[in-house]
Write a protein that holds these residues in place. Structure first.
Motif, mmCIF file in Angstrom:
data_model
loop_
_atom_site.group_PDB
_atom_site.id
_atom_site.type_symbol
_atom_site.label_atom_id
_atom_site.label_comp_id
_atom_site.label_asym_id
_atom_site.label_seq_id
_atom_site.Cartn_x
_atom_site.Cartn_y
_atom_site.Cartn_z
ATOM 1 N N HIS A 41 0.846 -1.208 0.000
ATOM 2 C CA HIS A 41 0.000 0.000 0.000
ATOM 3 C C HIS A 41 0.878 1.254 0.000
ATOM 4 O O HIS A 41 0.999 1.937 1.026
ATOM 5 N N TRP A 42 1.461 1.569 -1.144
ATOM 6 C CA TRP A 42 2.370 2.721 -1.207
ATOM 7 C C TRP A 42 1.672 4.032 -0.901
ATOM 8 O O TRP A 42 2.309 5.011 -0.518
ATOM 9 N N ASP A 43 0.361 4.076 -1.089
ATOM 10 C CA ASP A 43 -0.368 5.332 -0.924
ATOM 11 C C ASP A 43 -1.019 5.458 0.453
ATOM 12 O O ASP A 43 -1.770 6.401 0.703
ATOM 13 N N LYS A 44 -0.756 4.495 1.339
ATOM 14 C CA LYS A 44 -1.414 4.544 2.644
ATOM 15 C C LYS A 44 -0.405 4.358 3.763
ATOM 16 O O LYS A 44 0.488 3.511 3.668
ATOM 17 N N SER A 45 -0.585 5.121 4.827
ATOM 18 C CA SER A 45 0.313 5.003 5.975
ATOM 19 C C SER A 45 -0.228 3.962 6.947
ATOM 20 O O SER A 45 -1.347 3.467 6.805
ATOM 21 N N LEU A 46 0.587 3.664 7.946
ATOM 22 C CA LEU A 46 0.212 2.706 8.976
ATOM 23 C C LEU A 46 -1.132 3.086 9.604
ATOM 24 O O LEU A 46 -2.045 2.262 9.755
ATOM 25 N N ARG A 47 -1.262 4.358 9.977
ATOM 26 C CA ARG A 47 -2.499 4.787 10.654
ATOM 27 C C ARG A 47 -3.708 4.726 9.726
ATOM 28 O O ARG A 47 -4.814 4.405 10.149
ATOM 29 N N THR A 48 -3.485 5.048 8.452
ATOM 30 C CA THR A 48 -4.590 5.030 7.488
ATOM 31 C C THR A 48 -5.152 3.622 7.331
ATOM 32 O O THR A 48 -6.378 3.419 7.305
ATOM 33 N N LEU A 49 -4.250 2.652 7.222
ATOM 34 C CA LEU A 49 -4.687 1.257 7.097
ATOM 35 C C LEU A 49 -5.480 0.830 8.328
ATOM 36 O O LEU A 49 -6.545 0.205 8.220
ATOM 37 N N ALA A 50 -4.955 1.170 9.507
ATOM 38 C CA ALA A 50 -5.625 0.767 10.753
ATOM 39 C C ALA A 50 -7.028 1.364 10.827
ATOM 40 O O ALA A 50 -8.000 0.682 11.185
ATOM 41 N N VAL A 51 -7.137 2.631 10.462
ATOM 42 C CA VAL A 51 -8.430 3.313 10.540
ATOM 43 C C VAL A 51 -9.428 2.703 9.554
ATOM 44 O O VAL A 51 -10.609 2.536 9.866
ATOM 45 N N GLU A 52 -8.941 2.332 8.380
ATOM 46 C CA GLU A 52 -9.807 1.724 7.372
ATOM 47 C C GLU A 52 -10.424 0.411 7.902
ATOM 48 O O GLU A 52 -11.628 0.169 7.752
ATOM 49 N N ALA A 53 -9.590 -0.396 8.552
ATOM 50 C CA ALA A 53 -10.095 -1.666 9.102
ATOM 51 C C ALA A 53 -11.051 -1.414 10.267
ATOM 52 O O ALA A 53 -12.087 -2.080 10.405
ATOM 53 N N ILE A 54 -10.716 -0.437 11.106
ATOM 54 C CA ILE A 54 -11.569 -0.111 12.261
ATOM 55 C C ILE A 54 -12.936 0.379 11.785
ATOM 56 O O ILE A 54 -13.981 -0.047 12.293
ATOM 57 N N ASP A 55 -12.918 1.279 10.820
ATOM 58 C CA ASP A 55 -14.188 1.808 10.297
ATOM 59 C C ASP A 55 -15.060 0.681 9.752
ATOM 60 O O ASP A 55 -16.278 0.647 9.977
ATOM 61 N N ALA A 56 -14.428 -0.246 9.039
ATOM 62 C CA ALA A 56 -15.180 -1.368 8.461
ATOM 63 C C ALA A 56 -15.797 -2.232 9.562
ATOM 64 O O ALA A 56 -16.962 -2.643 9.474
ATOM 65 N N ALA A 57 -15.022 -2.485 10.618
ATOM 66 C CA ALA A 57 -15.536 -3.329 11.715
ATOM 67 C C ALA A 57 -16.657 -2.630 12.473
ATOM 68 O O ALA A 57 -17.644 -3.254 12.884
ATOM 69 N N ARG A 58 -16.506 -1.313 12.670
ATOM 70 C CA ARG A 58 -17.556 -0.572 13.379
ATOM 71 C C ARG A 58 -18.838 -0.515 12.553
ATOM 72 O O ARG A 58 -19.947 -0.640 13.080
ATOM 73 N N ASN A 59 -18.671 -0.305 11.261
ATOM 74 C CA ASN A 59 -19.850 -0.293 10.389
ATOM 75 C C ASN A 59 -20.528 -1.649 10.365
ATOM 76 O O ASN A 59 -21.756 -1.746 10.384
ATOM 77 N N ASP A 60 -19.716 -2.701 10.342
ATOM 78 C CA ASP A 60 -20.263 -4.057 10.306
ATOM 79 C C ASP A 60 -21.122 -4.318 11.551
ATOM 80 O O ASP A 60 -22.193 -4.927 11.464
ATOM 81 N N ALA A 61 -20.641 -3.844 12.691
ATOM 82 C CA ALA A 61 -21.361 -4.073 13.954
ATOM 83 C C ALA A 61 -22.428 -3.021 14.212
ATOM 84 O O ALA A 61 -23.330 -3.232 15.025
ATOM 85 N N GLY A 62 -22.312 -1.883 13.547
ATOM 86 C CA GLY A 62 -23.192 -0.763 13.868
ATOM 87 C C GLY A 62 -22.948 -0.243 15.275
ATOM 88 O O GLY A 62 -23.861 0.231 15.944
ATOM 89 N N ALA A 63 -21.701 -0.339 15.702
ATOM 90 C CA ALA A 63 -21.381 -0.006 17.101
ATOM 91 C C ALA A 63 -20.934 1.437 17.267
ATOM 92 O O ALA A 63 -20.191 1.955 16.446
ATOM 93 N N THR A 64 -21.398 2.037 18.318
ATOM 94 C CA THR A 64 -20.940 3.385 18.633
ATOM 95 C C THR A 64 -20.033 3.393 19.865
ATOM 96 O O THR A 64 -19.026 4.069 19.900
ATOM 97 N N GLN A 65 -20.397 2.616 20.889
ATOM 98 C CA GLN A 65 -19.570 2.606 22.102
ATOM 99 C C GLN A 65 -18.341 1.712 21.919
ATOM 100 O O GLN A 65 -18.459 0.531 21.621
ATOM 101 N N ILE A 66 -17.181 2.299 22.099
ATOM 102 C CA ILE A 66 -15.922 1.546 22.055
ATOM 103 C C ILE A 66 -15.170 1.884 23.345
ATOM 104 O O ILE A 66 -14.859 3.047 23.597
ATOM 105 N N ASP A 67 -14.887 0.862 24.148
ATOM 106 C CA ASP A 67 -14.205 1.112 25.424
ATOM 107 C C ASP A 67 -12.691 1.124 25.308
ATOM 108 O O ASP A 67 -12.007 1.729 26.142
#
Lengths: 383, 383
Positions: free
Chosen positions: A17-43
């Motif tokens: 992923h030459w166009d994405k940084s470490l944080r960008t990749l992590a956020v992309e996966a997190i967003d996908a997981a949160r959307n999948d669950a429809g979750a708002t509360q994250i502890d």
């Protein structure tokens, strides 16, 4: 102790992923997981990462990733166990929910290895070996894996081509996975013609490092009910270690940590091996698949290579492995690999694996390995 | 959820240990903690380490340290949150016991920074800042701390010498601690004459990095009873984060993560601030002591500097801090610092602090900070 479930999953493709940084990749996966669950509360956010320092000159990923995922303030830290970092982070998340201290934990595995190439990559990777007694002499992970493989071939009088079925299976599954790094087909006879990397480990044997991030949202059962989702249960979690240096082991061809963590995971879940519908193992090298199958007790010692065919490990076999391509074809996102296993197993258990679906998958064993079996972390998931 | 206690503690001196490796230091602290508790059963080893890759070219410390401590096979992995790694490992251990999954966890913090000096050390340390937006511009931890300090001096019209009481206190305590790195006395007027490191942070202001390891054995109450020891209870555990990059904060002089984790720890333990008999804070720079005292709510905003004297923070004051010298005099063993805090607080609560004893110490707040408040992990210990 409260039950732990997977309420949402997400991942990025494994690639350079030459166009994405470490944080960008992590956020992309997190967003996908949160959307999948429809979750708002994250502890909390637990990060599985192995080589942030060496690959990206970046440690302290907890607050960095939490902040960039829009979760600034929540508990967050990194869990590291080399290539098993993802599995270790998953276990930390499991404990946080099981204890009743937290209700919802995002476990994200992330790695960005593409920014270090050639000797720099090898030097970084060697930090996870014994720096004072292995790496200092120039030993590398691949070179040590080659020694294991050679020893196995000698002990059990097995030819090189006996191993290629694992790569053939991985690529047969990976080619249908849009998130996989290498979607080419590996054909019978490939090993005999392949260029050697560290003989007998060849170009079609070892898994390629790749950039990627995967995330699972772990919650309690009440939280999953609030979200209205059909959860996948984390039935058990078990971790074990072996010596870091290979020369300190009394038997090179028995992965003690794999044996202990598998046994422990099965015991906790109160199931036996015949109930495992798929096994996402750590196929960093074909010899590691062989040794993992043997040490985990799915086949006798010295016989693991006989499983290297569709009949034993294919999607419709009794024990499918690498169902989305494994590390070999999907790619090895190092500290994220263990979380990819959790995401892929979840898709299987939900019946959402598409063309890669294992029929009637109800129970999955996933196993994250650090080094050549120095760390082994096993989880059993079920619906 | 089961109660968690500290059943044994151990540590090495903080120093430049040229004759000892990372693993040797860790094993020394582990052996001391195990002897202290008389414990034989160890279920897991959690390692707090921040810079193994950059300082020692060594990651994957879990199996390495477990093996060399004679515990090969047990669950083991590393927890990383920069300078708060020790506190994060302690929290992971707390969760493992609280969940009921494990009965005894060795939490060991270890760091070996002496092998990297000068620019190499600074470069390694800067990996815990935001690599893409801070470190890349040449910002260092000390330089950023200096900016916070300068801002504070401007906002509240405070002179440089107002801060030196924190260093005087730390060294007054540290000089009686045989494990402390710098046992010299700092006298009034020192700051005015001190060479500057990054103005206004001077030679007597910032804590020195040192090599060291500290270990605590966490167990359940039944296990502590079996061992026949008088335990120190871990009454609460709380973690919070703030942005990694300073420029992303709306208020530079308010450590949000400190505020949240302190409040949470007090709430869980059901005590108020007046019941805290000592506060082991993260005195990496005097400005960090000031901001931690304010953000944790022990003194009003803009007034933390008025605590810089024996009357407020000395051993016989209402709120003793840095009772064994803190990071400033005992030394900052980076990823081990949070575990040193736990060891020192345990000695205080047991009444085993010798010349450094805080009279009638019953309850201690310990707080491990990563970066300039990006991570804050608080624990309350009591007898």
């Amino acid at each position: 102790m409260q039950d732990v479930v997977i309420a949402g999953v997400g991942m990025t493709p494994v690639a350079e992923h030459w166009d994405k940084s470490l944080r960008t990749l992590a956020v992309e996966a997190i967003d996908a997981a949160r959307n999948d669950a429809g979750a708002t509360q994250i502890d909390a956010v637990y990060v599985g990462n192995a080589f942030g320092a060496a690959f990206s000159s970046q440690t302290h990923l907890g607050p960095l990733i939490a902040d960039h995922a829009g979760l600034s303030g929540v508990e967050a830290y990194t869990v590291e166990a080399a290539d098993a970092s993802g599995g270790a982070a998953l276990r930390a998340g499991y404990m946080a929910i099981a204890s009743g201290l937290l209700e919802s934990v995002l476990v994200v595995g992330v790695e960005k290895s593409a920014d270090r190439v050639g000797a720099e990559r090898v030097e970084a990777r060697s930090m996870a070996l014994d720096a004072d007694f292995e790496a200092v002499h120039g030993a590398t992970l691949t070179a040590l894996a080659a020694m294991l493989m050679r020893r196995y071939m000698y002990e059990y009088d097995v030819d090189l081509n006996a191993f290629e079925g694992f790569s053939i299976n991985a690529h047969a599954n990976g080619k249908r996975n849009p998130f996989a790094m290498y979607r080419n087909t590996v054909r019978a006879g490939a090993f005999a013609k392949a260029p050697m990397v560290a003989e007998p480990v060849n170009l079609f044997d070892g898994a390629p490092d790749g950039d990627g991030a995967a995330a699972v949202l772990l919650t309690s059962v009440p939280m999953a009910e609030t979200l209205g989702i059909s959860p996948v249960f984390v039935r058990s979690s078990a971790a074990a270690t072996d010596t870091l240096a290979l020369h300190d082991r009394s038997d090179l061809l028995y992965l003690k940590a794999v044996a202990v963590s598998t046994e422990d995971a099965l015991r906790q879940a109160r199931i036996d091996r015949s109930e495992v519908d798929l096994f996402e193992l750590h196929d960093s090298f074909t010899i590691m698949s062989v040794l993992a199958l043997e040490s985990a007790g799915f086949i006798g010692i010295g016989q693991g290579w006989t499983f290297a065919n569709d009949e034993h490990i294919g999607l419709r076999s009794p024990l499918p492995i690498s169902t989305f391509g494994g590390l070999k074809s999907r790619g090895n996102p190092v500290g994220a690999a263990g979380v990819y296993q959790a995401v892929e197993a979840t898709l299987q258990l939900r019946g959402e694996a598409g063309e890669n679906q294992v029929p009637n998958a109800r129970t999955a064993l996933i196993q994250s390995i650090g080094g050549l079996g120095s760390t082994a972390i096993s989880h059993i998931l079920s619906v």
